[in-house]
Enzyme design. Structure first.
Site, PDB file in Angstrom:
ATOM      1  N   TYR A 176       8.446  -2.481  -0.937  1.00  0.00           N
ATOM      2  CA  TYR A 176       7.766  -3.188   0.172  1.00  0.00           C
ATOM      3  C   TYR A 176       6.901  -2.252   1.005  1.00  0.00           C
ATOM      4  O   TYR A 176       6.877  -1.057   0.786  1.00  0.00           O
ATOM      5  CB  TYR A 176       8.742  -4.017   1.007  1.00  0.00           C
ATOM      6  CG  TYR A 176       9.901  -3.344   1.733  1.00  0.00           C
ATOM      7  CD1 TYR A 176       9.931  -1.999   2.036  1.00  0.00           C
ATOM      8  CD2 TYR A 176      10.984  -4.131   2.141  1.00  0.00           C
ATOM      9  CE1 TYR A 176      11.001  -1.434   2.727  1.00  0.00           C
ATOM     10  CE2 TYR A 176      12.062  -3.567   2.831  1.00  0.00           C
ATOM     11  CZ  TYR A 176      12.049  -2.215   3.119  1.00  0.00           C
ATOM     12  OH  TYR A 176      13.092  -1.662   3.796  1.00  0.00           O
ATOM     13  N   GLU A 177       6.144  -2.869   1.914  1.00  0.00           N
ATOM     14  CA  GLU A 177       5.179  -2.133   2.742  1.00  0.00           C
ATOM     15  C   GLU A 177       4.121  -1.452   1.866  1.00  0.00           C
ATOM     16  O   GLU A 177       3.643  -0.359   2.156  1.00  0.00           O
ATOM     17  CB  GLU A 177       5.935  -1.109   3.604  1.00  0.00           C
ATOM     18  CG  GLU A 177       5.197  -0.616   4.849  1.00  0.00           C
ATOM     19  CD  GLU A 177       4.828  -1.714   5.808  1.00  0.00           C
ATOM     20  OE1 GLU A 177       5.647  -2.632   6.042  1.00  0.00           O
ATOM     21  OE2 GLU A 177       3.697  -1.678   6.313  1.00  0.00           O
ATOM     22  N   GLY A 178       3.748  -2.155   0.761  1.00  0.00           N
ATOM     23  CA  GLY A 178       2.808  -1.602  -0.211  1.00  0.00           C
ATOM     24  C   GLY A 178       3.593  -0.796  -1.228  1.00  0.00           C
ATOM     25  O   GLY A 178       4.228   0.199  -0.877  1.00  0.00           O
TER      26      GLY A 178
END
Ligand SMILES: Cc1cc2nc3c(=O)[nH]c(=O)nc-3n(C[C@H](O)[C@H](O)[C@H](O)COP(=O)(O)OP(=O)(O)OC[C@H]3O[C@@H](n4cnc5c(N)ncnc54)[C@H](O)[C@@H]3O)c2cc1C
Length: 592
Positions: free
Chosen positions: A441-443
């Site tokens: 997550y978060e890229g």
């Protein structure tokens, strides 16, 4: 699982002895007034207590129980609401928040340590304050004064929580194709409609209100990323007097059943014409989100470190106690049936790898946090610009390298436990399951690597890279000869990274696939070299103090291990990068 002990000695070493943060803060007028050594010491002590005593004991039971969903209502595991209240009452949710609206105003170099502690104590718990702090950053930077006054004080106080609603079923990495809509209303508000998935803390029972930041498209928005706007959508409307009003048209359709972070509610969120307020300018929502991205991405990197630290603490305790076989050089615990496994070279390899990665990661994340502080608070344009460029360059490394090493380290911690690492009771398998999401997550880490090589290194024509490389070169050339055992391999690693960067700057001109083919291994070569710089800085701070405290002996021994056994990984990674992209395209899609 062994109790969690906040690594305060190492945090103090990094802050005070390696980086001398006080002298940085003295140059930043806004911080010079709000931060002093005593306050920071008190913050570290108190954060250590609340995380180890209140949150850490819940980690395993919360994992076993998980979150519950019934008719749109989400309840968190037993103990979470009370622990959250204690955490919020201590002011920890707003530790880095703007004092104008009730935040504690601590620099990132300090709040980063608090983040590590809370995430070591429970990654699932740590996400709730983290998402709230992230939402506050965007609101503070881009929302109207009125929105800031209504929402920020209660969010910093932990009375209300925040969520970030970006992802949709068909749009994760590529947010340009989201479908959630926002219709302008006569009173200046918007009606937001659409479904978001995977929303951390989208619904829960920890706070009386939840403030969602939602990416959506206006009716006339251009296609792609330039047509996205950001909206603040409260779960409960807020009356003029600040009290809570009606329920807004936003609800949780279900929660995900997933590999780890069971106590973090991952929600499907339905917005059915929910009232929202625009944050920042129309069609500039992604830019508004990016304000908090650097902070959040560093925060996710710190989650990787935090899990790895907890795993290490348990693994060391276990390795000192567990008796199996005799040392290759003859019995060490002659009065026992076997030696503790810490005598075995392979167990030492695992423990030292964990320790070297964790302490290197703590130094590196603090270094990046200091650049964030300089970028935010410096009044010198040249200093500020340099720090902004370093933040841009180093944030994807901090996010991806710390989390990749977080998985490697927790797996090593599990391995130290042998079969006991695989069963739930000891907690090591939970850390492996929990930390895995930080790479996604978060890229995703693949996207971080593309960001580093494509946008930051090649996109700046190598200029951002030179800033960092020149700083390291300056350190090497001005270091005392007593540091040569560290600066020489650092210098060789930097030469290697210089060559590789120049090679890629050249190759990328001709082959559009080159960046994507090289990016992940390049990020790792970069990460190992950056950690070598951190380890040389730490060795400098420790050298000559060995007689004072065992801590310094341990630090120097770990530095030597890092240079001897871990830094050489750059050679195989460099060879992979230089093999180019050709071999990735020998198969057609249907030949896989
Ligand atoms: C537990 C959990 C919590 C989450 N919390 C939140 C949250 O609070 N808010 C929120 O909005 N989202 C959240 N997410 C969503 C998360 O951020 C996305 O899952 C993530 O960004 C990846 O998107 P995706 O799953 O659609 O994968 P995709 O975008 O479909 O990617 C699939 C794979 O393709 C790769 N890929 C995609 N594009 C490219 C490219 N251009 N070049 C190279 N490789 C590429 C990716 O790296 C990945 O390996 C959460 C997800 C989970 C599982």
């Amino acid at each position: 699982m062994a109790d969690y002990k906040a690594p305060l000695r190492d945090m103090r070493f990094v802050l005070n002895e390696v980086f001398d943060v006080a002298s940085l803060w003295a140059q930043l007028p806004e911080l010079a007034d709000t931060v002093d050594a005593e306050t920071v010491e008190a913050i570290l002590e108190e954060a250590g207590k609340v995380t180890s005593r209140t949150v850490a004991p819940l980690n395993r039971s919360a994992d076993e129980e998980g979150c519950h969903w019934k008719d749109t209502v989400v309840t968190t595991p037993a103990g979470f609401p009370q622990a959250y209240q204690t955490y919020a009452e201590g002011g920890w949710v707003g530790v880095g928040g703007d004092p104008t609206y009730g935040g504690m105003g601590m620099p990132k170099a300090v709040s980063a340590q608090v983040e590590e502690m809370v995430n070591s104590s429970s990654l699932a718990f740590g996400l709730y304050p983290m998402l709230t702090a992230g939402a506050c950053l965007s609101i503070n930077a881009h929302a109207s004064e009125e929105l800031k006054q209504v929402y920020l004080p209660n969010m910093y106080a932990g009375i209300w929580a925040g969520s970030m609603c970006l992802t949709e079923a068909h749009a994760g990495t590529d947010l340009g194709i989201i479908r959630t809509k926002a219709e302008p209303q006569a009173d200046g508000s918007y009606k937001v409609s659409g479904t978001k998935i995977f929303i951390t803390g989208g619904e829960h029972d920890l706070t009386e209100n939840i403030i969602h930041l939602v990416l959506a498209k206006l009716p006339d928005a251009p296609a792609g990323p330039k047509g996205i706007s950001l909206f603040l959508v409260p779960k409960f409307m807020v009356n003029v007097d600040g009290s809570l009003g009606e329920r807004n048209a936003v609800s949780c359709g279900s929660i995900e059943h997933k590999m780890g972070i069971q106590a973090s509610a991952t929600c499907v969120m339905n917005f059915d014409g929910a009232v929202g307020y625009i944050v920042g300018e129309a069609n500039k929502g992604l830019a508004a989100m990016f304000t908090m991205m650097n902070y959040e991405r560093l925060g996710v990197g710190i989650q990787g470190l935090a899990s790895a630290e907890r795993s290490y603490q348990s693994a060391v305790d276990y390795a000192r106690d567990r008796l199996q076989s005799r040392s290759p050089t003859g019995p060490k615990a002659k009065d026992k049936v076997a030696d503790p496994i810490i005598v075995h070279p392979d167990v030492r390899r695992m423990l030292l790898t964990m320790k070297a990665f964790n302490e290197g990661g703590r130094a590196f994340s603090t270094y990046v946090a200091m650049q964030l502080d300089t970028a935010k608070f410096s009044e010198e344009p040249v200093t500020r610009k340099r720090a902004e460029d370093l933040v841009a360059l180093l944030t994807p490394v901090a996010k991806a390298f710390l989390t990749d090493l977080g998985l490697e380290t927790t797996v090593l911690g599990q391995q130290v436990f042998g079969g006991h690492g695989y069963i739930r009771e000891w907690g090591q398998e939970q850390l492996v399951r929990d930390v895995r999401i930080t790479q996604i997550y978060e890229g995703t880490n693949g996207i971080q690597a593309l960001d580093l090589l494509g946008r930051k290194v090649i996109g700046s024509g190598g200029a951002f890279y030179r800033l960092f490389a020149d700083e390291i070169r300056h350190f090497i050339t001005t270091a005392q000869p007593t540091l040569a055992e560290f600066t020489q391999p650092l210098s060789a690693a930097l030469d290697n990274l210089d060559d590789l960067t120049a090679w890629l700057l050249d190759r990328a001109k001709n082959d559009p696939n080159e960046i994507g083919a090289a990016s992940l291994e390049y990020l790792h070569v970069f990460g190992y070299t950056a950690y070598a710089y951190m380890w040389a800085l730490m060795a400098k701070a420790a050298l000559g103090k060995e007689a004072q405290e065992d801590f310094y002996v341990s630090k120097l021994g770990t530095a030597r291990f890092y240079f001897a056994r871990l830094l050489p990984r750059i050679h195989s990674l460099t060879a992979s990068v230089k093999a180019g992209s050709e071999s990735l395209f020998l198969l057609e899609a249907d030949q896989f």
